[in-house]
Write a protein that holds these residues in place. Structure first.
Motif, short mmCIF file in Angstrom:
data_model
loop_
_atom_site.label_atom_id
_atom_site.label_comp_id
_atom_site.label_asym_id
_atom_site.label_seq_id
_atom_site.Cartn_x
_atom_site.Cartn_y
_atom_site.Cartn_z
N ASP A 28 13.20 -8.17 1.29
CA ASP A 28 13.39 -7.09 0.26
C ASP A 28 12.14 -6.14 -0.17
OD1 ASP A 28 10.92 -9.32 -0.14
OD2 ASP A 28 11.57 -9.20 -2.86
N ASP A 29 10.96 -5.15 1.56
CA ASP A 29 10.29 -5.14 1.65
C ASP A 29 10.94 -3.55 2.37
OD1 ASP A 29 8.28 -6.34 0.81
OD2 ASP A 29 7.62 -7.76 2.62
N VAL A 30 9.67 -2.74 2.25
CA VAL A 30 10.17 -1.10 3.11
C VAL A 30 8.57 -1.55 3.91
CG1 VAL A 30 10.03 1.00 2.31
CG2 VAL A 30 11.54 -0.44 1.25
N GLN A 31 8.43 -1.04 4.39
CA GLN A 31 7.35 -0.81 5.11
C GLN A 31 7.22 0.95 5.71
OE1 GLN A 31 7.00 -2.60 9.98
NE2 GLN A 31 7.25 -0.24 10.29
N ILE A 32 6.34 1.21 5.33
CA ILE A 32 5.60 2.77 5.56
C ILE A 32 4.53 3.79 5.81
CG2 ILE A 32 4.82 4.52 3.89
CD1 ILE A 32 6.21 2.75 1.89
N ASP A 33 4.86 4.63 7.15
CA ASP A 33 4.02 5.13 7.39
C ASP A 33 3.05 5.79 6.96
OD1 ASP A 33 4.70 3.25 10.06
OD2 ASP A 33 5.36 5.54 10.89
N ILE A 34 1.95 6.02 5.99
CA ILE A 34 1.53 6.79 5.70
C ILE A 34 0.55 7.66 6.04
CG2 ILE A 34 -0.60 7.10 4.54
CD1 ILE A 34 -0.69 3.61 4.16
N ALA A 122 -2.58 -12.54 5.17
CA ALA A 122 -4.02 -11.89 4.92
C ALA A 122 -4.69 -11.06 4.74
CB ALA A 122 -3.70 -12.74 7.04
N PRO A 123 -5.24 -11.14 4.52
CA PRO A 123 -6.85 -11.92 4.23
C PRO A 123 -6.66 -12.86 3.09
CG PRO A 123 -8.10 -10.25 3.74
CD PRO A 123 -6.40 -9.56 4.59
N GLY A 124 -5.17 -12.63 2.75
CA GLY A 124 -5.44 -13.21 0.89
C GLY A 124 -5.22 -12.18 -0.27
N HIS A 125 -5.45 -11.08 0.11
CA HIS A 125 -5.63 -10.07 -0.62
C HIS A 125 -5.16 -9.42 -0.58
CE1 HIS A 125 -9.70 -9.71 0.96
NE2 HIS A 125 -9.67 -8.40 0.67
N THR A 126 -4.63 -7.89 -1.53
CA THR A 126 -3.98 -6.60 -0.93
C THR A 126 -4.91 -5.96 -0.33
OG1 THR A 126 -3.73 -6.12 -2.68
CG2 THR A 126 -2.08 -6.94 -2.11
N LEU A 127 -4.82 -4.94 1.03
CA LEU A 127 -5.51 -4.12 1.31
C LEU A 127 -4.67 -1.99 1.11
CD1 LEU A 127 -6.46 -5.85 4.37
CD2 LEU A 127 -7.72 -5.50 2.90
N GLY A 128 -5.42 -1.42 0.73
CA GLY A 128 -4.95 -0.47 0.23
C GLY A 128 -4.71 0.53 1.38
N GLY A 129 -3.66 1.72 1.05
CA GLY A 129 -3.72 2.85 1.66
C GLY A 129 -4.32 3.53 2.59
N TYR A 130 -5.83 3.52 2.42
CA TYR A 130 -6.93 4.03 3.77
C TYR A 130 -5.96 2.72 4.92
CZ TYR A 130 -9.88 5.67 0.59
OH TYR A 130 -10.51 6.09 -0.72
N SER A 131 -4.49 3.42 5.74
CA SER A 131 -4.62 2.94 6.37
C SER A 131 -3.31 3.52 6.79
CB SER A 131 -4.38 1.03 6.26
OG SER A 131 -3.32 1.55 5.20
N GLN A 132 -3.02 2.89 7.81
CA GLN A 132 -1.90 3.87 9.45
C GLN A 132 -0.85 2.87 8.83
OE1 GLN A 132 -2.99 3.19 13.03
NE2 GLN A 132 -3.30 5.88 13.30
N ARG A 133 -0.46 1.99 7.55
CA ARG A 133 1.10 1.09 7.54
C ARG A 133 0.74 0.63 6.47
NH1 ARG A 133 1.97 0.16 12.43
NH2 ARG A 133 2.75 1.88 13.30
N ILE A 134 1.68 0.73 5.38
CA ILE A 134 2.00 -0.30 4.60
C ILE A 134 3.42 -1.35 4.21
CG2 ILE A 134 2.27 0.90 3.04
CD1 ILE A 134 -0.35 -0.15 1.03
N VAL A 135 3.32 -2.36 3.86
CA VAL A 135 4.51 -2.68 3.48
C VAL A 135 4.49 -2.91 1.73
CG1 VAL A 135 6.35 -4.91 4.24
CG2 VAL A 135 5.26 -3.77 6.23
N VAL A 136 5.01 -2.85 1.33
CA VAL A 136 5.55 -3.02 -0.27
C VAL A 136 6.87 -3.63 -0.09
CG1 VAL A 136 5.28 -1.79 -1.60
CG2 VAL A 136 4.09 -1.13 -0.31
#
Length: 349
Positions: A28-34, A122-136
């Motif tokens: 049920d995930d969507v991978q996004i190239d930010i 990992a690392p046990g907490h969410t990491l946000g949008g200052y990144s190239q990719r996210i899975v939500v």
């Protein structure tokens, strides 16, 4: 998968390049190239541990616009290539009364923030949008209907936009209402645009005469310099609704006295220390209210994005490279931005 990001390893360390891991998409995930990520004042508070409970490494960012690059096999609402957004939440219990009502921001077990929230990854907490990719999870992904050339200026709608849209909608703002917007910054400038588009008579409040022309250009019908006692007094007992976006402690009485009977002052800015206690008689004798509002649920955030696309509303932004984040933070502390910084994620490459 390994993804390039910008974050901090400790409160006293600058935001800098790092590599992080993103999970492979579940069913049920969507991978996004930010493509773009807005810079919110919350990012600064969290990454520098000015709010309690910051977990490191901390990768901020919750005003995300990007392109879908993969979907899980149970995802039906999104396809590879779609332009989508992610705001302040990436999960909630989805079973409490608030979640059942589409108000995930008030989840009774607590929503999962786009960064610094609990996760099995990992690392046990969410990491946000200052990144190239996210899975939500797909239930927390939003469709973006704006033209592609406007996408950078859409990013701040995912926080600043919904934070102001939600209370305006909840208190039924429309053509028959006189609305005040206090503060002309990242939130306030969106409040002016949205209230104007809803047809209200919009009055902007600022402490600075120099912002009068800017507020009018944003769509205000009138501007009050709040330090001018005559201007304030002239509007006593006249407002249906005032939206206070200021995040510094200040006197609320000056605003509540401007409300009509049954008027509401709604706060969306969290001050560094408590506001002075309001005068209760001001509330009792006119049945006035002081309320608060927190972002918006997923359905309402989609409604806001659709409303903004229909009315051609975006944020006023200044684009920055990823390696300019720390400079942007320092300028943000001085209110030296009109009105939102947005990171061009392509600059990470």
């Amino acid at each position: 998968m390994t993804t390039l990001a910008y974050g901090a390893q400790a409160a006293d360390q600058p935001v800098a390049p790092m590599t992080i891991e993103r999970r492979a998409p579940n069913a049920d995930d969507v991978q996004i190239d930010i493509l773009y990520c807005g810079v919110c004042h919350s990012d600064l508070h969290q990454v520098r541990s000015e709010w309690q409970g910051t977990l490191y490494p901390c990768v901020p960012g919750h005003e995300i616009v990007g392109r879908v690059s993969a979907v899980g096999d149970q995802v039906t609402k999104f396809a590879v290539g779609d332009i989508v957004g992610v705001g302040c939440m990436v999960d909630s219990c989805q079973s409490c009364p608030s979640c059942d009502d589409g108000l995930e921001q008030y989840c009774e077990t607590g929503f999962v923030g786009t960064y610094n929230g609990p996760t099995a990854d990992a690392p046990g907490h969410t990491l946000g949008g200052y990144s190239q990719r996210i899975v939500v999870k797909d239930a927390f992904v939003l469709k973006v209907g704006h033209d592609e050339q406007d996408l950078a200026a859409v990013a701040p709608l995912l926080c600043a936009g919904i934070t102001t849209y939600s209370p305006l909608r909840h208190w039924n703002i429309g053509p028959d209402k006189k609305v005040g917007i206090v503060g002309i910054g990242g939130l306030g400038h969106m409040g002016i645009k949205l209230a104007h588009a809803m047809g209200a008579y919009v009055v902007a409040f600022t402490t600075s005469e120099s912002k009068r022309a800017d507020a009018l250009a944003l769509g205000a019908d009138e501007v009050i310099v709040s330090r001018n006692e005559e201007e304030m007094t002239a509007h006593a007992n006249s407002f249906d609704f005032i939206l206070d976006t200021v995040a510094a402690s200040h006197d609320l009485d000056a605003l509540t006295t401007l409300l009509k009977r049954d008027g509401t002052l709604t706060l969306v800015g969290v001050p560094e220390h408590a506001h002075p206690s309001p005068t209760i008689a001001n509330l009792i004798f006119k049945r006035r209210s002081i309320a608060g509002s927190l972002i918006g649920g997923i359905a309402e955030t989609q409604e806001m994005l659709d409303f903004c696309a229909e009315h051609g509303i975006t944020a006023d932004i200044e684009m920055i490279r990823a390696d300019e984040i720390e400079t942007a933070y320092e300028r943000m502390l001085k209110s030296d931005v009109k009105y939102r910084f947005v990171i061009d994620i392509a600059s990470m490459g």
